[in-house]
Design an enzyme around this catalytic site. Structure first.
Site, PDB file in Angstrom:
ATOM      1  N   HIS A 231     142.583  42.961  79.022  1.00  0.00           N
ATOM      2  CA  HIS A 231     143.873  42.326  79.271  1.00  0.00           C
ATOM      3  C   HIS A 231     143.808  40.821  79.008  1.00  0.00           C
ATOM      4  O   HIS A 231     144.568  40.043  79.590  1.00  0.00           O
ATOM      5  CB  HIS A 231     144.352  42.581  80.704  1.00  0.00           C
ATOM      6  N   SER A 355     142.198  24.754  54.345  1.00  0.00           N
ATOM      7  CA  SER A 355     143.593  24.372  54.533  1.00  0.00           C
ATOM      8  C   SER A 355     143.932  23.273  53.543  1.00  0.00           C
ATOM      9  O   SER A 355     143.105  22.404  53.268  1.00  0.00           O
ATOM     10  CB  SER A 355     143.820  23.888  55.968  1.00  0.00           C
TER      11      SER A 355
END
Length: 523
Positions: A231, A355
């Site tokens: 979770h 990038s």
């Protein structure tokens, strides 16, 4: 099989099929080139002259890539080209030629078909030579005939008649090419052989390579402790290797199911009843002949069919590949998350850019590429598996155009597997970062402490640990203090005091090291 055409630039694709000559290279014709009209608008033309001006074959290939409609045939061609010899239009035509010739040879071995006597060794060699020597020029000739017939399978029949018209022995039985066949008799076997070849020569070996790469990670990182997350929250520690082993075993299971899928074929005429066969030779057991013929091609015979083989095996096969792909997506996303968390670093290559604006970035592009291509593949595979088993009454033609897209689904899958493999090769474990997370999460020892408390009858063990740990800062000191205050045997206390988040990994290392025993790969 000779795939070489001296008139067309050759890009060095080695055929991998057992049915073809593996020493030859597949040469692909230039697709299209750009030309500029007088109004300065870009227009696609199919001029070989423009392509020829490009000079060397690498430039031809680059121009071809730029004008390809599908990225599989353009940008990614170098990574998927192994599939071209089996899953392309060329591959379909080749296997149609093979099936037609093998059927004529089968007829010559049926004593009751006296009109087709047993062929001499020389005639058999001649027919086999058409298969083994089938070239791109031959395929182009079939397409030329098809422009007149507007029927692709009939074009193959006419092509073979032309090829054999000059052979004195075979020329006498030309009308027994395509004897009692419907086009789908030829097509379904051809598609089955295409799939079998693509799977055995390309897809399964690449799946194996991916599974082996992940298995190697499992064994290499068997003893590397890692904080689990359930979770999205810290959970009981594991080892990095054991988490990799899970994927290797899951993938190997689907790979095994795929290899066990029976690839089927039919050869029962226009509606599956051998109507034409029996009208010509009522004294022959045609279902038995058909079974012998289909199995001689290495396929499983399906006796209950309409005009088409129902494609249920294809749906099963594509669903299995899709499930394999789902597991790879799960793997890609987990690796992406571990990279994001800093658990893995990626090796860099000189000159590469992550990038266009952030110079520091080293992006997990291989796993992202893999995930994206698997999404495309699974969308296509899902459509194939849902559509192909459905055909109106005894047959409609909707499956014909759909079947031509099998190569795309397999191509995107293949590309994804290779991207994942490439990404795995760049990974480096960052044990410092793994250690930091474990050092900061002593609360994960609440589980073993309350479990031991249960064993020795300490009341409300879960509740006591919940009070100590939930929503509170927990460190080594507070955990040890709690343990020392417990009403437990000294031996049990000592064992708990020896635990750390780094050592509380259960049987994770052993499971990781035993991965090879659980993985099923082809041999």
């Amino acid at each position: 099989m000779a795939l070489t055409n001296t008139k067309i630039p050759c890009f060095g694709l080695t055929a991998t099929r057992s049915l073809l000559n593996p020493s030859k290279s597949l040469c692909l014709a230039p697709r299209v080139s750009f030309s500029v009209s007088s109004t300065d608008s870009l227009k696609l033309t199919t001029s070989r002259k423009v392509i020829a001006m490009a000079g060397d074959s690498s430039r031809v290939m680059e121009m071809s890539n730029l004008t390809a409609l599908s990225p599989l045939d353009g940008r990614y061609w170098g990574k998927v080209k192994e599939l071209a010899s089996s899953m392309s239009e060329f591959g379909l035509i080749y296997f149609r030629v093979l099936v037609e010739i093998k059927w004529l040879l089968k007829l010559s071995n049926i004593p009751e078909v006296t009109e087709v006597p047993s062929f001499s060794k020389e005639a058999q060699k001649y027919l086999q030579g058409i298969i083994d020597g089938f070239s791109l020029d031959d395929a182009l000739e079939v397409k030329k005939i098809e422009r007149v017939t507007n029927h692709d399978v009939k074009a193959v029949e006419y092509f073979l008649k032309q090829k054999c018209d000059s052979h004195p022995e075979i020329a006498k039985v030309l009308e027994f090419f395509h004897f009692a066949c419907t086009s789908e008799d030829i097509n379904n076997l051809s598609h089955a052989l295409m799939l079998r070849e693509a799977l055995s020569s390309v897809i399964l070996p690449t799946m194996d390579e991916l599974i082996k790469s992940i298995s190697l990670m499992a064994k290499s990182f068997a003893y590397v402790p890692m904080l689990s997350h359930t979770h999205g929250q810290p959970a009981s520690p594991t080892t990095l290797g054991k988490e990799m082993a899970i994927f290797a075993v899951r993938l190997s299971e689907e790979r095994r199911y795929l290899s066990e899928t029976k690839i089927k074929g039919k050869f029962a005429g226009a509606v599956g009843n051998y109507n034409a066969h029996i009208s010509a030779y009522s004294n022959i057991d045609w279902p038995h002949v058909a079974e012998e013929f289909v199995t001689s091609l290495g396929l499983t015979f399906n006796p209950y069919v309409t005009q088409i083989e129902p494609h249920d095996y294809m749906a099963r096969l594509f669903n299995t590949i899709s499930q394999f792909n789902n597991i790879v997506i799960d793997f890609d996303r987990d690796i992406w998350s571990y990279i994001s968390a800093g658990y893995f670093k990626q090796t860099t290559k000189a000159g590469e850019i992550g990038s266009s604006t952030m110079p520091h970035k080293v992006n997990p592009i291989d796993f992202e590429n893999s995930e994206g291509n698997l999404g495309i593949a699974n969308a296509q595979l899902a459509f194939l598996s849902m559509k192909l088993p459905i055909s109106r009454m005894q047959r409609d033609l909707t499956d014909s155009t759909v079947l031509r897209n099998m190569g795309g689904a397999l191509g995107h899958s293949l590309l994804a597997y290779k991207s994942a493999i490439q990404g795995i090769g760049k990974l480096q474990v960052n044990e410092v970062r793994l250690k930091e997370d474990l050092d900061d999460t002593w609360e994960v020892l609440a589980e073993p402490i309350q479990t031991v408390m249960r064993r020795y009858g300490v009341p409300e063990p879960y509740e006591k640990l919940k009070e100590l740990t939930r929503g509170k800062a927990v460190n080594e000191e507070s955990i040890r203090k709690f343990i020392k205050g417990l009403d437990l045997p000294e031996e049990a206390k000592d064992q708990l005091l020896e635990l750390t988040p780094h050592t509380y990994v259960g049987a994770a290392a052993a499971l990781a090291l035993a991965v090879d025993e659980a993985v099923h790969l082809g041999h």
